[in-house]
Design an enzyme around this catalytic site. Structure first.
Site, PDB file in Angstrom:
ATOM      1  N   GLY A  18       0.775  -1.238   0.000  1.00 42.46           N
ATOM      2  CA  GLY A  18       0.000   0.000   0.000  1.00 42.46           C
ATOM      3  C   GLY A  18       0.804   1.284   0.000  1.00 42.46           C
ATOM      4  N   GLU A  76       4.733  -6.442   1.596  1.00 41.55           N
ATOM      5  CA  GLU A  76       4.260  -6.754   0.246  1.00 41.55           C
ATOM      6  C   GLU A  76       4.121  -5.479  -0.585  1.00 41.55           C
ATOM      7  OE1 GLU A  76       1.455 -10.384   2.040  1.00 41.55           O
ATOM      8  OE2 GLU A  76       0.532  -8.559   1.270  1.00 41.55           O
ATOM      9  N   PRO A  77       5.219  -4.771  -0.822  1.00 41.97           N
ATOM     10  CA  PRO A  77       5.120  -3.504  -1.560  1.00 41.97           C
ATOM     11  C   PRO A  77       5.016  -3.751  -3.056  1.00 41.97           C
ATOM     12  CG  PRO A  77       7.396  -3.936  -0.907  1.00 41.97           C
ATOM     13  CD  PRO A  77       6.589  -5.120  -0.456  1.00 41.97           C
ATOM     14  N   GLY A  78       3.952  -3.260  -3.668  1.00 47.06           N
ATOM     15  CA  GLY A  78       3.799  -3.410  -5.113  1.00 47.06           C
ATOM     16  C   GLY A  78       4.133  -2.110  -5.803  1.00 47.06           C
ATOM     17  N   ARG A  79       3.227  -1.129  -5.632  1.00 45.29           N
ATOM     18  CA  ARG A  79       3.416   0.149  -6.321  1.00 45.29           C
ATOM     19  C   ARG A  79       4.731   0.815  -5.937  1.00 45.29           C
ATOM     20  NH1 ARG A  79      -1.376   2.572  -7.813  1.00 45.29           N
ATOM     21  NH2 ARG A  79      -2.148   1.620  -5.929  1.00 45.29           N
ATOM     22  N   ARG A  88      -6.478   3.127 -14.629  1.00 47.41           N
ATOM     23  CA  ARG A  88      -6.581   3.827 -13.337  1.00 47.41           C
ATOM     24  C   ARG A  88      -7.342   5.157 -13.401  1.00 47.41           C
ATOM     25  NH1 ARG A  88      -3.512   5.205  -9.941  1.00 47.41           N
ATOM     26  NH2 ARG A  88      -4.467   4.092  -8.226  1.00 47.41           N
ATOM     27  N   CYS A 127     -14.226   3.905 -27.577  1.00 40.43           N
ATOM     28  CA  CYS A 127     -15.555   4.509 -27.701  1.00 40.43           C
ATOM     29  C   CYS A 127     -16.280   4.558 -26.369  1.00 40.43           C
ATOM     30  CB  CYS A 127     -16.353   3.741 -28.734  1.00 40.43           C
ATOM     31  SG  CYS A 127     -15.628   3.991 -30.345  1.00 40.43           S
ATOM     32  N   GLU A 128     -15.825   5.384 -25.484  1.00 42.47           N
ATOM     33  CA  GLU A 128     -16.434   5.608 -24.172  1.00 42.47           C
ATOM     34  C   GLU A 128     -16.031   7.006 -23.736  1.00 42.47           C
ATOM     35  OE1 GLU A 128     -17.382   3.263 -21.301  1.00 42.47           O
ATOM     36  OE2 GLU A 128     -17.029   1.349 -22.274  1.00 42.47           O
ATOM     37  N   TYR A 179      -0.076  -1.716 -11.724  1.00 38.64           N
ATOM     38  CA  TYR A 179      -1.500  -1.726 -12.083  1.00 38.64           C
ATOM     39  C   TYR A 179      -1.744  -0.995 -13.402  1.00 38.64           C
ATOM     40  CZ  TYR A 179      -1.336  -2.988  -7.214  1.00 38.64           C
ATOM     41  OH  TYR A 179      -1.007  -3.605  -6.037  1.00 38.64           O
TER      42      TYR A 179
HETATM   43  N1  LLP Z   1      -0.810  -7.146  -0.382  1.00 39.46           N
HETATM   44  C1  LLP Z   1      -2.136  -7.388  -0.536  1.00 39.46           C
HETATM   45  C2  LLP Z   1      -2.770  -8.414   0.272  1.00 39.46           C
HETATM   46  C3  LLP Z   1      -2.857  -6.663  -1.495  1.00 39.46           C
HETATM   47  O1  LLP Z   1      -4.155  -6.900  -1.636  1.00 39.46           O
HETATM   48  C4  LLP Z   1      -2.202  -5.683  -2.274  1.00 39.46           C
HETATM   49  C5  LLP Z   1      -2.935  -4.922  -3.269  1.00 39.46           C
HETATM   50  C6  LLP Z   1      -0.826  -5.453  -2.071  1.00 39.46           C
HETATM   51  C7  LLP Z   1      -0.172  -6.210  -1.097  1.00 39.46           C
HETATM   52  C8  LLP Z   1      -0.037  -4.443  -2.846  1.00 39.46           C
HETATM   53  O2  LLP Z   1      -0.473  -3.144  -2.698  1.00 39.46           O
HETATM   54  P1  LLP Z   1       0.442  -1.952  -3.266  1.00 39.46           P
HETATM   55  O3  LLP Z   1       1.696  -1.908  -2.440  1.00 39.46           O
HETATM   56  O4  LLP Z   1       0.763  -2.247  -4.677  1.00 39.46           O
HETATM   57  O5  LLP Z   1      -0.424  -0.756  -3.118  1.00 39.46           O
HETATM   58  N2  LLP Z   1      -5.591  -1.704  -8.804  1.00 39.46           N
HETATM   59  C9  LLP Z   1      -5.399  -0.770  -7.710  1.00 39.46           C
HETATM   60  C10 LLP Z   1      -4.633  -1.384  -6.594  1.00 39.46           C
HETATM   61  C11 LLP Z   1      -5.292  -2.608  -6.025  1.00 39.46           C
HETATM   62  C12 LLP Z   1      -4.440  -3.237  -5.008  1.00 39.46           C
HETATM   63  C13 LLP Z   1      -4.987  -4.519  -4.526  1.00 39.46           C
HETATM   64  N3  LLP Z   1      -4.178  -5.130  -3.522  1.00 39.46           N
HETATM   65  C14 LLP Z   1      -4.718   0.489  -8.233  1.00 39.46           C
HETATM   66  O6  LLP Z   1      -4.474   0.589  -9.419  1.00 39.46           O
HETATM   67  O7  LLP Z   1      -4.456   1.387  -7.439  1.00 39.46           O
END
Ligand code: LLP
Length: 408
Positions: A227, A262-265, A301, A336-337, A365
């Site tokens: 997050g 669990e860092p994604g973004r 997004r 087309c939206e 994402y």
């Molecule tokens: N761990 C869990 C259990 C999660 O559900 C998620 C994201 C993450 C880690 C990673 O979160 P991050 O660090 O990437 O924020 N599509 C949306 C984001 C949905 C995230 C869902 N879960 C967007 O584009 O903002």
């Protein structure tokens, strides 16, 4: 992008084009690791970006993976990463997916999201004759996240176990030969900009765990989820791990809980841009529309969350550093939206047909949420490392659009 000009990459590989910087990715990883006294275990959420080249890069830097489906497990395997450590989360795991996870020798734990799921895991583990390592995904009822769709730990959320149910889960697991709870997991939501909610969540979990010895026995992990925000437009700040880390480590103290993240973004978001070409510029209704060749199917997004990402021409004046220039220009795609746009109400330098624009912070994402809507092919993806550009996924051939269809 590192040593290469974005315009040249766009010319060479065509647009729409995702470009990722390996250097920026490694740097983000180092910003996390360097902030902690003891480096946490990092599980990269595959949903943020499943490109094999990115997954391999992260694995070679010691990351494991957070997966949410059997498909993601197979994706890791296909990328040659069957040996990487995995945590498995998700509110709707099916028996075959649980079985696939339990059959992996490098499973760290499955995050349990409900009591019926605990029973299902027990049944599958019993059938396989293995003990399932589990973390309880707790819902501490904390408000965090950049958009209502991105908040996951409020009381009414579909995710996680309320604390009273978690207590029941522990009792059931203690009686089972096939279940072993080794951790607690909390994922607050996405685009969290401050450390506060992470600390509040851990405090709440510790307070709850302190009430009963069963809640402490055998616990090895605290998984703080993901997050952590990155700037999408000028003037926004990156999440500060140097502020979070000492406070989190302070709270964890000597309890012996290992930290997992669990860092994604935070890892891939800022490391990627989406390059797009101006198809034409149109004026109507007192507004200017810059029509580009990337659309909501490539980058959802803005349409889905009203997310604002910086969009700027790749040549000429650099973007301003401190605010988002507002004006009467919309940067829109060909789909087309009316909901198909990359950016609304902007002021950008004059552009014309053939110019390239970059959409920033597109590495997470972006392609992972792409679709083929309007029979548009998935974009090409390139990884840049120093002065080398590597085509990690070519633009799809048109045949992919109807592949596997059967006509009578
Ligand atoms: N761990 C869990 C259990 C999660 O559900 C998620 C994201 C993450 C880690 C990673 O979160 P991050 O660090 O990437 O924020 N599509 C949306 C984001 C949905 C995230 C869902 N879960 C967007 O584009 O903002």
């Amino acid at each position: 992008m590192e040593g290469l000009a974005a315009a040249e990459l766009a010319q060479r590989f065509g647009t729409p084009l995702y470009v990722y910087s390996a250097g920026a990715l490694r740097e983000a990883l180092e910003r996390i690791r360097g902030a902690f006294r003891e480096s946490p275990e990092i599980y990269f959420p595959v949903k943020a970006n499943g490109l094999g080249a990115i997954l391999r890069l992260l694995a070679s830097d010691g990351c494991g993976f957070d997966v949410v489906s059997g498909g993601e497990l197979k994706r890791i395997q296909a990328a040659g990463l069957a040996g990487s450590r995995v945590v498995f989360a998700g509110v709707g795991k099916e028996a075959w997916e649980i079985e696939e996870a339990l059959s992996r020798h490098a499973l760290s734990f499955i995050n349990v999201e409900s009591l019926p799921e605990l029973e299902e895991i027990e049944a599958v583990a019993g059938r396989l004759g293995v003990e399932a390592p589990l973390a309880l995904r707790l819902n501490p009822d904390i408000q965090a996240g950049g958009h209502p769709y991105l908040a996951t730990s409020r009381k009414r959320s579909k995710f996680g176990l309320p604390l009273d149910q978690a207590a029941v889960a522990l009792e059931r697991a203690a009686r089972s030969k096939w279940l072993r709870v080794i951790g607690y997991h909390v994922h607050l939501g996405s685009l969290v900009s401050e450390p506060g909610p992470y600390l509040a969540a851990l405090e709440r979990v510790q307070e709850w765990a302190g009430e009963d010895t069963l809640r402490q026995e055998g616990i090895e992990y605290y998984d703080a989820g993901g997050g952590y925000a990155v700037p999408l437009v000028p003037g926004e700040e990156s999440f500060s791990f140097s502020r979070l880390a000492p406070a989190l480590e302070g709270l964890l103290g000597d309890a012996g809980w290992k930290l997992a993240l669990e860092p994604g973004r935070f890892l891939v978001g800022g490391a990627g841009i989406l390059l797009t070409k101006v198809i034409r510029v149109k004026a109507a209704g007192g507004r200017k529309f810059v029509v580009v060749d990337a659309a909501m199917n490539d980058f959802l997004r803005p349409s889905l969350y009203k997310a604002e990402h910086m969009v700027w021409p790749v040549e000429g004046e650099p973007p301003p550093g401190d605010s988002l220039p507002r004006g009467d220009t919309d940067i829109v795609g060909p789909v087309c939206e009316s909901g198909d746009f990359l950016a609304l109400n902007r002021d950008i330098p004059p552009v014309e047909r053939g110019d390239f624009l970059a959409l920033f912070a597109a590495g997470a994402y972006g392609d992972s949420m792409a679709s083929r809507y309007n029979s548009r092919r998935l974009a090409a993806q390139v990884v840049v490392d120093g002065s080398e550009a590597f085509l990690a996924r070519p633009r799809e051939p048109f045949q992919e659009l109807w592949k596997g269809e059967v006509w009578t």
